[in-house]
Design a protein around this motif. Structure first.
Motif, short mmCIF file in Angstrom:
data_model
loop_
_atom_site.label_atom_id
_atom_site.label_comp_id
_atom_site.label_asym_id
_atom_site.label_seq_id
_atom_site.Cartn_x
_atom_site.Cartn_y
_atom_site.Cartn_z
N CYS A 14 0.86 -1.17 0.00
CA CYS A 14 0.00 0.00 0.00
C CYS A 14 0.90 1.23 0.00
CB CYS A 14 -0.88 -0.02 1.24
SG CYS A 14 -1.86 1.46 1.46
N THR A 16 1.70 5.12 0.37
CA THR A 16 1.22 6.37 0.93
C THR A 16 1.61 7.49 -0.03
OG1 THR A 16 3.28 6.78 2.12
CG2 THR A 16 1.55 5.52 3.29
N CYS A 51 -4.76 4.93 0.84
CA CYS A 51 -3.60 4.22 0.29
C CYS A 51 -3.78 3.98 -1.20
CB CYS A 51 -3.43 2.87 0.98
SG CYS A 51 -2.72 2.99 2.61
#
Length: 150
Positions: A14, A16, A51
Protein backbone atom coordinates in the motif's frame (compact mmCIF):
# COMPACT_ATOMS: atom_id res chain seq x y z
CA UNK A 1 3.82 15.43 -23.90
CA UNK A 2 3.79 11.81 -25.01
CA UNK A 3 3.76 9.36 -22.12
CA UNK A 4 5.10 5.95 -22.94
CA UNK A 5 3.09 3.02 -21.61
CA UNK A 6 4.93 1.92 -18.50
CA UNK A 7 4.38 0.32 -15.17
CA UNK A 8 6.17 1.33 -12.04
CA UNK A 9 7.11 -1.73 -10.03
CA UNK A 10 7.03 -1.12 -6.32
CA UNK A 11 7.86 -3.21 -3.27
CA UNK A 12 4.96 -1.78 -1.25
CA UNK A 13 1.57 -3.38 -0.58
CA UNK A 14 0.00 0.00 0.00
CA UNK A 15 1.65 3.23 -1.15
CA UNK A 16 1.22 6.37 0.93
CA UNK A 17 1.47 9.82 -0.59
CA UNK A 18 5.09 10.08 0.55
CA UNK A 19 5.95 6.73 -1.04
CA UNK A 20 4.33 7.91 -4.29
CA UNK A 21 6.71 10.87 -4.28
CA UNK A 22 9.70 8.54 -3.96
CA UNK A 23 8.60 6.64 -7.09
CA UNK A 24 9.44 9.67 -9.29
CA UNK A 25 13.08 8.65 -9.46
CA UNK A 26 12.11 5.37 -11.20
CA UNK A 27 10.65 7.23 -14.18
CA UNK A 28 12.44 8.41 -17.32
CA UNK A 29 13.80 11.94 -16.78
CA UNK A 30 11.37 13.51 -19.28
CA UNK A 31 8.35 12.21 -17.30
CA UNK A 32 9.43 12.99 -13.73
CA UNK A 33 8.19 16.59 -13.57
CA UNK A 34 4.72 15.69 -14.91
CA UNK A 35 4.51 12.84 -12.40
CA UNK A 36 5.43 15.14 -9.51
CA UNK A 37 2.74 17.63 -10.63
CA UNK A 38 0.25 14.73 -10.84
CA UNK A 39 0.81 13.49 -7.31
CA UNK A 40 0.74 17.06 -5.94
CA UNK A 41 -2.69 17.50 -7.55
CA UNK A 42 -3.88 14.24 -5.95
CA UNK A 43 -4.03 15.78 -2.49
CA UNK A 44 -7.37 17.40 -3.39
CA UNK A 45 -8.86 13.99 -4.28
CA UNK A 46 -7.65 12.01 -1.27
CA UNK A 47 -9.33 10.96 1.91
CA UNK A 48 -7.12 11.09 5.03
CA UNK A 49 -4.78 8.09 5.15
CA UNK A 50 -5.96 6.81 1.76
CA UNK A 51 -3.60 4.22 0.29
CA UNK A 52 -2.63 3.57 -3.30
CA UNK A 53 -2.37 -0.02 -4.41
CA UNK A 54 -1.42 0.26 -8.06
CA UNK A 55 0.24 2.88 -10.16
CA UNK A 56 0.58 2.81 -13.92
CA UNK A 57 0.07 4.86 -17.04
CA UNK A 58 -3.26 4.75 -18.83
CA UNK A 59 -6.28 6.81 -19.84
CA UNK A 60 -9.99 7.27 -19.24
CA UNK A 61 -12.54 7.71 -21.99
CA UNK A 62 -12.25 11.19 -23.53
CA UNK A 63 -8.88 12.00 -21.95
CA UNK A 64 -5.26 11.97 -22.97
CA UNK A 65 -2.95 9.39 -21.46
CA UNK A 66 -1.62 10.11 -17.97
CA UNK A 67 -0.76 8.47 -14.66
CA UNK A 68 -3.35 6.15 -13.06
CA UNK A 69 -3.62 5.80 -9.29
CA UNK A 70 -5.81 3.00 -7.90
CA UNK A 71 -7.11 3.37 -4.32
CA UNK A 72 -9.73 1.66 -2.16
CA UNK A 73 -12.41 4.15 -3.22
CA UNK A 74 -11.55 5.31 -6.71
CA UNK A 75 -9.35 5.42 -9.76
CA UNK A 76 -7.63 8.77 -10.26
CA UNK A 77 -5.92 9.81 -13.48
CA UNK A 78 -3.57 12.77 -13.69
CA UNK A 79 -3.74 14.28 -17.18
CA UNK A 80 -1.36 17.01 -18.32
CA UNK A 81 -3.16 20.01 -19.77
CA UNK A 82 -0.63 22.55 -20.92
CA UNK A 83 1.52 23.43 -17.92
CA UNK A 84 -1.00 22.17 -15.36
CA UNK A 85 -2.39 18.79 -14.36
CA UNK A 86 -6.09 17.93 -14.16
CA UNK A 87 -7.30 14.96 -12.12
CA UNK A 88 -10.19 12.81 -13.29
CA UNK A 89 -11.81 10.33 -10.92
CA UNK A 90 -13.97 7.25 -11.25
CA UNK A 91 -15.57 5.99 -8.04
CA UNK A 92 -16.14 2.24 -7.72
CA UNK A 93 -19.44 2.88 -5.89
CA UNK A 94 -20.94 4.33 -9.09
CA UNK A 95 -20.79 0.99 -10.96
CA UNK A 96 -22.10 -2.53 -10.43
CA UNK A 97 -19.84 -4.52 -12.76
CA UNK A 98 -16.79 -4.39 -14.98
CA UNK A 99 -15.28 -6.40 -17.81
CA UNK A 100 -11.83 -6.48 -19.35
CA UNK A 101 -10.75 -6.82 -22.95
CA UNK A 102 -7.70 -6.40 -25.06
CA UNK A 103 -8.51 -4.59 -28.26
CA UNK A 104 -7.14 -2.16 -30.78
CA UNK A 105 -7.60 1.60 -30.61
CA UNK A 106 -6.32 3.44 -33.67
CA UNK A 107 -4.42 0.32 -34.68
CA UNK A 108 -2.59 0.00 -31.37
CA UNK A 109 -3.14 -2.97 -29.07
CA UNK A 110 -4.52 -1.79 -25.75
CA UNK A 111 -5.88 -3.28 -22.54
CA UNK A 112 -9.26 -1.89 -21.45
CA UNK A 113 -11.36 -2.19 -18.29
CA UNK A 114 -15.01 -1.31 -18.95
CA UNK A 115 -16.91 -0.03 -15.90
CA UNK A 116 -20.51 -0.97 -16.60
CA UNK A 117 -24.03 -0.68 -15.25
CA UNK A 118 -23.87 2.71 -13.57
CA UNK A 119 -26.02 3.07 -10.46
CA UNK A 120 -27.05 6.62 -11.37
CA UNK A 121 -28.54 7.82 -14.66
CA UNK A 122 -26.14 10.78 -14.54
CA UNK A 123 -23.12 8.43 -14.65
CA UNK A 124 -22.24 6.87 -18.01
CA UNK A 125 -20.37 3.68 -18.75
CA UNK A 126 -16.67 4.42 -18.48
CA UNK A 127 -13.46 2.75 -19.47
CA UNK A 128 -9.85 2.75 -18.35
CA UNK A 129 -7.49 2.09 -21.26
CA UNK A 130 -3.82 1.65 -22.08
CA UNK A 131 -2.96 -0.32 -18.94
CA UNK A 132 0.43 -2.02 -19.35
CA UNK A 133 0.35 -5.78 -20.03
CA UNK A 134 2.38 -6.60 -16.91
CA UNK A 135 -0.25 -5.11 -14.59
CA UNK A 136 -3.44 -5.61 -16.55
CA UNK A 137 -4.83 -8.78 -14.95
CA UNK A 138 -3.82 -7.73 -11.43
CA UNK A 139 -5.41 -4.28 -11.79
CA UNK A 140 -8.55 -5.70 -13.41
CA UNK A 141 -9.03 -8.16 -10.52
CA UNK A 142 -8.46 -5.34 -8.02
CA UNK A 143 -11.08 -3.08 -9.70
CA UNK A 144 -13.53 -5.96 -10.04
CA UNK A 145 -13.20 -6.78 -6.32
CA UNK A 146 -13.72 -3.12 -5.33
CA UNK A 147 -16.86 -2.81 -7.48
CA UNK A 148 -18.43 -6.02 -6.13
CA UNK A 149 -17.65 -4.99 -2.52
CA UNK A 150 -19.74 -1.81 -2.85
Amino acid sequence: MHIQNLSIQTTYDCLTYEQLESEASKLPANMQQFYIHSITTLKRELAPNECFYYLSTGAFRHTAIGFLFFTDRQIIMGEQQGLSVKCHTLHYRDFTSCTARTGHILGIKTNVIYLEEPLSPSVKEERVTHIPDEQFQIIYKFVQDKITMN
